[in-house]
Design a protein around this motif. Structure first.
Motif, PDB file in Angstrom:
ATOM      1  N   GLY A  27      -7.164  11.303   4.915  1.00  0.00           N
ATOM      2  CA  GLY A  27      -7.054  10.535   6.231  1.00  0.00           C
ATOM      3  C   GLY A  27      -6.908   9.400   6.392  1.00  0.00           C
ATOM      4  O   GLY A  27      -7.059   8.176   7.401  1.00  0.00           O
ATOM      5  N   SER A  28      -8.669   9.206   5.917  1.00  0.00           N
ATOM      6  CA  SER A  28      -9.645   8.582   6.128  1.00  0.00           C
ATOM      7  C   SER A  28      -8.906   7.013   5.786  1.00  0.00           C
ATOM      8  O   SER A  28      -9.451   6.359   5.762  1.00  0.00           O
ATOM      9  N   VAL A  29      -9.239   7.389   4.116  1.00  0.00           N
ATOM     10  CA  VAL A  29      -8.293   5.834   3.669  1.00  0.00           C
ATOM     11  C   VAL A  29      -6.925   4.980   4.237  1.00  0.00           C
ATOM     12  O   VAL A  29      -7.439   4.264   4.138  1.00  0.00           O
ATOM     13  N   TYR A  30      -6.921   6.247   4.638  1.00  0.00           N
ATOM     14  CA  TYR A  30      -4.206   6.042   5.641  1.00  0.00           C
ATOM     15  C   TYR A  30      -5.254   5.510   6.747  1.00  0.00           C
ATOM     16  O   TYR A  30      -4.695   4.256   7.500  1.00  0.00           O
ATOM     17  N   PHE A  31      -6.802   5.252   7.168  1.00  0.00           N
ATOM     18  CA  PHE A  31      -6.981   5.152   8.462  1.00  0.00           C
ATOM     19  C   PHE A  31      -7.471   3.487   8.361  1.00  0.00           C
ATOM     20  O   PHE A  31      -7.330   2.805   9.255  1.00  0.00           O
ATOM     21  N   LEU A  68      -5.913  18.259   8.698  1.00  0.00           N
ATOM     22  CA  LEU A  68      -4.974  17.997   8.307  1.00  0.00           C
ATOM     23  C   LEU A  68      -3.784  16.908   8.812  1.00  0.00           C
ATOM     24  O   LEU A  68      -3.453  16.119   8.913  1.00  0.00           O
ATOM     25  N   PHE A  69      -3.781  17.511  10.014  1.00  0.00           N
ATOM     26  CA  PHE A  69      -2.356  16.710  11.342  1.00  0.00           C
ATOM     27  C   PHE A  69      -3.253  15.252  11.229  1.00  0.00           C
ATOM     28  O   PHE A  69      -2.523  14.393  11.240  1.00  0.00           O
ATOM     29  N   PHE A  70      -4.705  14.984  11.124  1.00  0.00           N
ATOM     30  CA  PHE A  70      -4.995  13.529  10.561  1.00  0.00           C
ATOM     31  C   PHE A  70      -4.486  12.835   9.402  1.00  0.00           C
ATOM     32  O   PHE A  70      -3.740  11.547   9.772  1.00  0.00           O
ATOM     33  N   ALA A  71      -4.473  13.579   8.432  1.00  0.00           N
ATOM     34  CA  ALA A  71      -4.221  12.816   7.449  1.00  0.00           C
ATOM     35  C   ALA A  71      -3.000  12.564   7.516  1.00  0.00           C
ATOM     36  O   ALA A  71      -2.566  11.743   7.164  1.00  0.00           O
ATOM     37  N   LEU A  72      -2.248  13.521   7.661  1.00  0.00           N
ATOM     38  CA  LEU A  72      -0.456  13.498   7.990  1.00  0.00           C
ATOM     39  C   LEU A  72      -0.484  11.999   8.812  1.00  0.00           C
ATOM     40  O   LEU A  72       0.610  11.185   9.063  1.00  0.00           O
ATOM     41  N   SER A  73      -0.871  12.024  10.352  1.00  0.00           N
ATOM     42  CA  SER A  73      -1.031  11.440  11.327  1.00  0.00           C
ATOM     43  C   SER A  73      -0.985  10.072  10.775  1.00  0.00           C
ATOM     44  O   SER A  73      -0.551   8.604  11.325  1.00  0.00           O
ATOM     45  N   ALA A  74      -2.471  10.124  10.002  1.00  0.00           N
ATOM     46  CA  ALA A  74      -2.914   8.693   9.458  1.00  0.00           C
ATOM     47  C   ALA A  74      -1.243   8.493   8.450  1.00  0.00           C
ATOM     48  O   ALA A  74      -1.357   7.002   8.733  1.00  0.00           O
ATOM     49  N   ALA A  75      -1.934   8.551   7.472  1.00  0.00           N
ATOM     50  CA  ALA A  75      -0.222   8.519   6.531  1.00  0.00           C
ATOM     51  C   ALA A  75       0.440   8.252   7.294  1.00  0.00           C
ATOM     52  O   ALA A  75       1.821   6.789   7.297  1.00  0.00           O
ATOM     53  N   TYR A  79       2.471   3.860   6.665  1.00  0.00           N
ATOM     54  CA  TYR A  79       4.017   3.873   6.552  1.00  0.00           C
ATOM     55  C   TYR A  79       4.745   3.253   7.723  1.00  0.00           C
ATOM     56  O   TYR A  79       6.315   2.651   7.496  1.00  0.00           O
ATOM     57  N   LEU A  80       4.695   4.055   8.871  1.00  0.00           N
ATOM     58  CA  LEU A  80       5.448   3.843  10.096  1.00  0.00           C
ATOM     59  C   LEU A  80       5.263   1.842   9.878  1.00  0.00           C
ATOM     60  O   LEU A  80       6.039   1.115  10.456  1.00  0.00           O
ATOM     61  N   ARG A  81       4.287   1.271  10.325  1.00  0.00           N
ATOM     62  CA  ARG A  81       4.129  -0.217  10.257  1.00  0.00           C
ATOM     63  C   ARG A  81       4.885  -0.427   8.802  1.00  0.00           C
ATOM     64  O   ARG A  81       4.764  -2.108   9.162  1.00  0.00           O
ATOM     65  N   LYS A  82       4.670   0.129   8.053  1.00  0.00           N
ATOM     66  CA  LYS A  82       5.914  -0.479   6.285  1.00  0.00           C
ATOM     67  C   LYS A  82       6.288  -0.390   7.034  1.00  0.00           C
ATOM     68  O   LYS A  82       7.492  -1.435   6.023  1.00  0.00           O
ATOM     69  N   HIS A  83       7.215   0.378   7.270  1.00  0.00           N
ATOM     70  CA  HIS A  83       8.418   0.413   7.681  1.00  0.00           C
ATOM     71  C   HIS A  83       9.634   1.344   6.410  1.00  0.00           C
ATOM     72  O   HIS A  83      10.516   0.442   6.371  1.00  0.00           O
ATOM     73  N   TRP A  85      11.317   4.522   5.882  1.00  0.00           N
ATOM     74  CA  TRP A  85      11.373   5.789   6.311  1.00  0.00           C
ATOM     75  C   TRP A  85      11.703   6.466   6.074  1.00  0.00           C
ATOM     76  O   TRP A  85      10.915   7.654   6.714  1.00  0.00           O
ATOM     77  N   GLY A  86      11.464   6.834   4.931  1.00  0.00           N
ATOM     78  CA  GLY A  86      12.068   8.173   3.624  1.00  0.00           C
ATOM     79  C   GLY A  86      10.578   8.573   3.925  1.00  0.00           C
ATOM     80  O   GLY A  86      10.466  10.051   4.640  1.00  0.00           O
ATOM     81  N   LEU A  87       9.449   8.191   4.052  1.00  0.00           N
ATOM     82  CA  LEU A  87       8.194   8.642   4.356  1.00  0.00           C
ATOM     83  C   LEU A  87       7.956   9.010   5.661  1.00  0.00           C
ATOM     84  O   LEU A  87       6.801  10.503   5.297  1.00  0.00           O
ATOM     85  N   VAL A  88       8.603   8.129   6.498  1.00  0.00           N
ATOM     86  CA  VAL A  88       8.007   8.426   7.977  1.00  0.00           C
ATOM     87  C   VAL A  88       8.966   9.943   7.936  1.00  0.00           C
ATOM     88  O   VAL A  88       7.782  10.469   8.994  1.00  0.00           O
ATOM     89  N   CYS A  89       9.919   9.633   7.555  1.00  0.00           N
ATOM     90  CA  CYS A  89      10.153  11.466   8.839  1.00  0.00           C
ATOM     91  C   CYS A  89       9.715  12.250   6.795  1.00  0.00           C
ATOM     92  O   CYS A  89       9.561  13.252   7.853  1.00  0.00           O
ATOM     93  N   SER A  90       9.914  12.185   5.943  1.00  0.00           N
ATOM     94  CA  SER A  90       9.346  13.403   5.141  1.00  0.00           C
ATOM     95  C   SER A  90       7.900  14.155   5.601  1.00  0.00           C
ATOM     96  O   SER A  90       7.131  14.687   5.937  1.00  0.00           O
TER      97      SER A  90
END
Length: 181
Positions: A27-31, A68-75, A79-83, A85-90
């Motif tokens: 989560g820290s890396v994605y954040f 876990l929620f932090f890691a998933l939310s940050a990721a 990916y949402l900012r990168k559009h 969509w498949g990763l965003v949904c998963s």
């Protein structure tokens, strides 16, 4: 995740701490990447220091779902900012499965679509075809993420016989109730 790691480390509590620590690291890396892309390296480092010094940051090292929620939310947000969509949904599905509050990430999808694709301007100028291709289609691609909440509620039903049993646990153990902020 804890059960999987427990087979490697041999002890449940240690496995929980390992999972929490690894998830916090992810989560820290994605954040950091998300903040750096938006605001620059210095702000990303300051934001990360603020995250680490937050008084309740110790929950990230506890055997709880916070890291876990932090890691998933940050990721998810990255990916949402990168559009993507498949990763965003998963990832959104997994976030919704991890915590019921994950459903709020659907609002981030709406905000991203409307602001990045100028959805309000498209509606105002009645450009229905562009609105459909830029807003509706990507938005519909993200709808399955809400299935994570349904799976979570179904698991509650299978185990407890009540889809909302988690609410009584939250109220009893954490004094959490549904109400205004």
């Amino acid at each position: 995740l804890i059960r999987i790691v427990e087979t490697i480390v041999g002890e449940f509590r240690l496995a929980g701490i390992v999972v929490s620590t690894i998830c916090f690291g992810i989560g820290s890396v994605y954040f950091h990447k998300l903040v750096e892309d938006e605001f620059g390296k210095e702000e990303a480092e300051n934001g990360y220091l603020a995250l680490l010094s937050f008084p309740f940051a110790f929950f990230f090292g506890a055997i709880m779902t916070e890291s876990l929620f932090f890691a998933l939310s940050a990721a998810f947000l990255y990916y949402l900012r990168k559009h993507k969509w498949g990763l965003v949904c998963s990832i959104g599905f997994l976030a919704c499965l991890t915590k019921i509050q994950g459903i709020l990430l659907a609002l981030a999808v709406l905000a991203e679509l409307f602001f990045s694709e100028k959805g309000f301007a498209l509606l105002k100028s009645k450009q229905w075809k562009e609105f459909g291709s830029k807003i509706l289609i990507p938005g519909l691609k993200c709808v399955p993420m809400i299935g994570g909440v349904l799976v979570y509620l179904f698991i509650n039903y299978l185990i407890e016989g009540d889809i909302f049993r988690f609410m009584s646990y939250q109220q009893h153990h954490w004094n959490h109730t549904v109400g205004p902020f």
